[in-house]
Design an enzyme around this catalytic site. Structure first.
Site, PDB file in Angstrom:
ATOM      1  N   MET A  28      38.968 -12.088  37.634  1.00  0.00           N
ATOM      2  CA  MET A  28      39.032 -12.075  36.169  1.00  0.00           C
ATOM      3  C   MET A  28      38.608 -10.715  35.655  1.00  0.00           C
ATOM      4  O   MET A  28      37.476 -10.276  35.900  1.00  0.00           O
ATOM      5  CB  MET A  28      38.139 -13.181  35.590  1.00  0.00           C
ATOM      6  CG  MET A  28      38.649 -14.588  35.892  1.00  0.00           C
ATOM      7  SD  MET A  28      37.541 -15.915  35.331  1.00  0.00           S
ATOM      8  CE  MET A  28      36.289 -15.906  36.638  1.00  0.00           C
ATOM      9  N   CYS A  77      49.390 -11.696  36.388  1.00  0.00           N
ATOM     10  CA  CYS A  77      48.775 -11.220  35.153  1.00  0.00           C
ATOM     11  C   CYS A  77      49.848 -10.955  34.103  1.00  0.00           C
ATOM     12  O   CYS A  77      50.807 -10.225  34.348  1.00  0.00           O
ATOM     13  CB  CYS A  77      47.981  -9.944  35.424  1.00  0.00           C
ATOM     14  SG  CYS A  77      47.133  -9.328  33.946  1.00  0.00           S
TER      15      CYS A  77
END
Length: 328
Positions: A14, A96
């Site tokens: 993350m 992503c």
């Protein structure tokens, strides 16, 4: 290192969250769970010389490096750098959805170019000894996941990939922000389970919307190989990680929350001695007591005092005292 064993439960990579301080914190809670770096772009390593982005403490192991990129030769070189630093897994980001990665033709947009992903993976595998894995979405934009995902998996398997983490949501590259892409596209966990049935030779982990150890165990009991948890592991880390070694791996439970605080003190002392700031570490610890009486006082004390010049371990003592007084 049997990294596939540890992949039974993992904490998602993350951005801005899973830095080296966060990973040390998580490792104190679970010795078994596989941890991931934030995404590091291959251009930053190869062209930018940003080797400091690879830094990690050996206590973090097992830890995997996630790379972003779309140039096979550059990714191969970046993967070699990661393996030389001691990472046991090099993961390619094909999930992503941010504008930055889309404009660079890597991340989720690569779901539209499986042959290029396969070429990148093959180059990374040939360049170094660490296992090369892929983290992907079930599709992007108007793709039909039931059609494109099997083809994608088949293509990267042919390139030598044997472990994949699938975020069970589409990524909408037009019209949704990265934050919205984490919540708005509907989850399709069943599709991921069907992929495991269709590709029994692949180690497949499921990601997306899984917020408890009970939910993770339910997926494992259905036959999936691994579960990756993201935001829940960050915001309520004790709920996910303190019992992970027992509930997921069949080992001993982790320490209690106060022991976790004590375990962080040597890392904090070393970071401060290097000229670092307390808040760079304690910002990851805000959720340690989430759901318990006085947790708000713990968060507030760390937030208000951790960033001050000269702040040190005494802030932890004040935060614990404030929490305990509020809970009394």
């Amino acid at each position: 290192m049997q990294i596939n064993h540890h992949a039974r439960l993992s904490v998602a990579p993350m951005m801005d969250w899973t830095d080296r301080h966060c990973r040390v914190f998580h490792r104190i809670m679970s010795r078994q769970t596989l941890l991931y770096t934030e995404m590091v772009t291959a251009p930053a390593l190869v062209r930018g010389g940003a080797r400091h982005l690879l830094r990690f403490d050996p206590v973090e192991q097992p830890v995997a490096l996630q790379l972003g990129g779309a140039d096979p030769a550059e990714l191969a070189q970046a993967a070699r750098m990661g393996a030389n630093e001691g990472y046991g897994e090099i993961n390619l980001n094909v999930g992503c959805p941010s504008d930055r990665v889309k404009s660079g033709c890597f991340g989720a947009v690569l779901m539209e170019r499986p042959a290029l992903v396969a070429e990148c993976c093959a180059a990374m595998i040939a360049a170094q000894p660490a296992e090369v894995t892929v983290k992907c979405r079930i599709g992007v934009d108007d793709q039909d996941p039931a059609q494109v995902l099997p083809d994608f998996l088949d293509t990267i398997r042919a390139a030598g990939v044997r472990r994949v983490t699938i975020h069970a949501r589409k990524a909408w590259l037009a019209g949704l922000s990265p934050k919205e892409n984490r919540d708005i596209p509907p989850l399709d966990h069943d599709l991921v389970h069907r992929m495991k049935a269709a590709f029994p030779d692949l180690h497949i982990s499921i990601n997306g919307g899984i917020a408890s150890l009970a939910a993770a165990r339910a997926h494992l009991e259905r036959g999936i190989d691994g579960v990756m948890i993201g935001r829940a592991a960050y915001h309520s880390p004790a709920d996910i990680l303190l019992d992970a070694d027992r509930a997921i791996f069949g080992g001993a439970p982790g320490p209690d929350r106060h022991a976790v605080v004590e375990g962080m003190r040597p890392h904090i002392a070393a970071h401060l001695a290097e000229g670092g700031k307390l808040a760079q570490v304690t910002r990851h610890m805000l959720g340690l007591f989430a759901g318990l009486p006085g947790a708000r006082h713990w968060r507030r004390m760390l937030s208000e005092q951790g960033h001050r010049d000269g702040a040190g371990p005494e802030v932890l003592d004040r935060a614990l005292a404030a929490m305990e007084q509020a809970a009394a």
